[in-house]
Design an enzyme around this catalytic site. Structure first.
Site, short mmCIF file in Angstrom:
data_model
loop_
_atom_site.label_atom_id
_atom_site.label_comp_id
_atom_site.label_asym_id
_atom_site.label_seq_id
_atom_site.Cartn_x
_atom_site.Cartn_y
_atom_site.Cartn_z
N GLY A 115 44.50 69.22 -87.61
CA GLY A 115 45.35 70.42 -87.48
C GLY A 115 44.50 71.65 -87.21
CG ASP A 165 45.77 65.67 -78.65
OD1 ASP A 165 45.01 65.08 -77.85
OD2 ASP A 165 45.70 66.88 -78.89
CG ASP A 225 50.91 61.13 -81.31
OD1 ASP A 225 51.35 62.27 -81.53
OD2 ASP A 225 49.70 60.83 -81.47
#
Ligand code: THU
Length: 381
Positions: free
Chosen positions: A47, A10, A8
């Protein structure tokens, strides 16, 4: 053998939170709103849309849109990167070493591609340094759906058993596990306790822990080599099987505890209890129920019965999971006497699941219930 490492982005290879906030401040200011770092903090990690709209509602900026903010970010992100070092410590070394060792390396991120590419530049490499870079444009269903990782192994052409996932969030860990790939959780974003409960096959602090690893065997050993290693459980070192605690095993232990409860001998209190312990050595589950006595004090609790059964069978015990079943809700935790006995055989991070007869679960780790157990001085290692 580990042939591919799926990272992944971040929270694993980079930490772009501060950068996102600093651009966010510039964005809101450019639209005429005064905003401070603290206004962003509770909207991080969910998000872009939540990040912008959450902050906007906090400061009363009703007329901003996520599209506008996104365009603003895209315009200045690369420039801003020059004054923010977002690379995680050791991340550059890890990707270089893994690649040199012949492992395939992939980024599996749900962020926009422009952002993923910009973040990759912070590691001092270009996107084609990686064997694969998956961004938002390649996936329809977000993590915790397994899609992103299934897609990665299919493009890379490796078996699930030959890949590992490295994640920092509960949803990301689930995505890896749901894909059936061994998943490592970092504690960069999650608290260690949450990482341990996430179901991840291994929890490590951050990516820098892997920076000196030079080949796939070393990586396998470092991450999953607890097999046959002695680990301290309570008052003794136990050879643990190293089997990850999978959902199916947990479900089986819950079932065993509930069915053991059916055999409880509780004519005095009418309070039936069942328990199941998972042995770290064998991976076997042992059960027990409470057995009361005319002389009330001679009563034995379900947990201690399960433990004595396990010890009778195996001669030693490390508890990798304890389930206690009763019919009250919220469920009562093990009594203090049992906690002391459990302390002899459990680790602070051993999961303890309390379940009622309707199947409702309350989850703890052992140290939540007994943070400072008494262990005989000569056994404190
Ligand atoms: N009991 C257990 O089996 N486990 C515990 O941790 C608490 C209490 C049983 C003992 C007794 O038979 C009944 O519950 C009521 O105390």
């Amino acid at each position: 053998m580990i042939k591919a490492v799926l990272f992944d982005m971040d929270g694993v290879l980079v930490d772009s939170e501060d950068l996102s906030i600093s651009i966010g401040i510039k964005y809101f200011e450019s639209r005429g709103y005064k905003v401070e770092k603290k206004n962003f903090l509770s909207h991080l990690g969910t998000g872009m849309s939540d990040f912008i709209y959450g902050t906007a509602s906090e400061i009363g900026a009703d007329d901003v849109t996520v599209e506008d903010a996104d365009a603003f970010y895209q315009k200045i992100y690369s420039d801003e990167l020059k004054s923010h070092d977002i690379a995680m410590k050791g991340a550059g070394e890890v990707i270089r070493n893994f690649r040199k060792a012949g492992m395939k390396i992939a980024i599996c991120s749900s962020a926009q591609r422009w952002k993923v590419n910009a973040n990759i530049s912070a590691l001092g490499v270009s996107p084609d340094f990686f064997d694969l870079v998956i961004a938002e444009d390649m996936i329809r269903r977000n993590k915790s759906n397994p899609d992103i990782y299934l897609l990665a192994i299919s493009i890379l052409g490796v078996d699930k058993t030959d890949a590992i996932v490295i994640e920092d969030s509960p949803g990301g860990v689930l995505a890896g596990l749901n894909a059936g790939i061994r998943t490592v959780a970092l504690t960069t974003t999650m608290k260690r306790e949450d990482a341990l409960k996430s179901g991840a096959d291994r929890v490590i602090k951050d990516i820098s822990e892997l920076k000196d690893i030079g080949n796939p065997e070393e990586l396998e050993n470092y991450l999953f080599g607890t097999r046959d290693k002695e680990i301290l459980y309570g008052a003794s070192y136990i050879k643990a099987s190293g089997c990850p605690l999978r959902e199916e095993i947990i479900n089986r232990a819950v079932k065993e505890a509930l069915s053991a409860r059916d055999n409880a001998y509780a004519p005095y209190s009418g309070y039936k209890v069942g328990a199941a312990v998972l042995s770290a050595t064998s991976g076997r589950i042992y059960r027990g129920c409470n057995i009361e006595n005319s002389s009330y004090g001679a009563t034995i609790c379900a947990e201690r019965n399960a433990i004595t059964t396990a010890l009778t069978e195996e001669g030693k015990l490390g508890i990798d999971l304890l389930v206690v079943a009763s019919d009250d809700y919220p469920p009562a935790p093990p009594c203090a006497l049992c906690l002391q006995v459990i302390a002899e055989f459990a680790r602070p991070d051993t999961p303890v699941i309390l379940v009622d007869t309707e199947g409702r679960r309350t989850e703890y780790v052992f140290s939540d219930l007994l943070p400072n157990p008494f262990i005989f001085p000569s056994m404190r290692k």
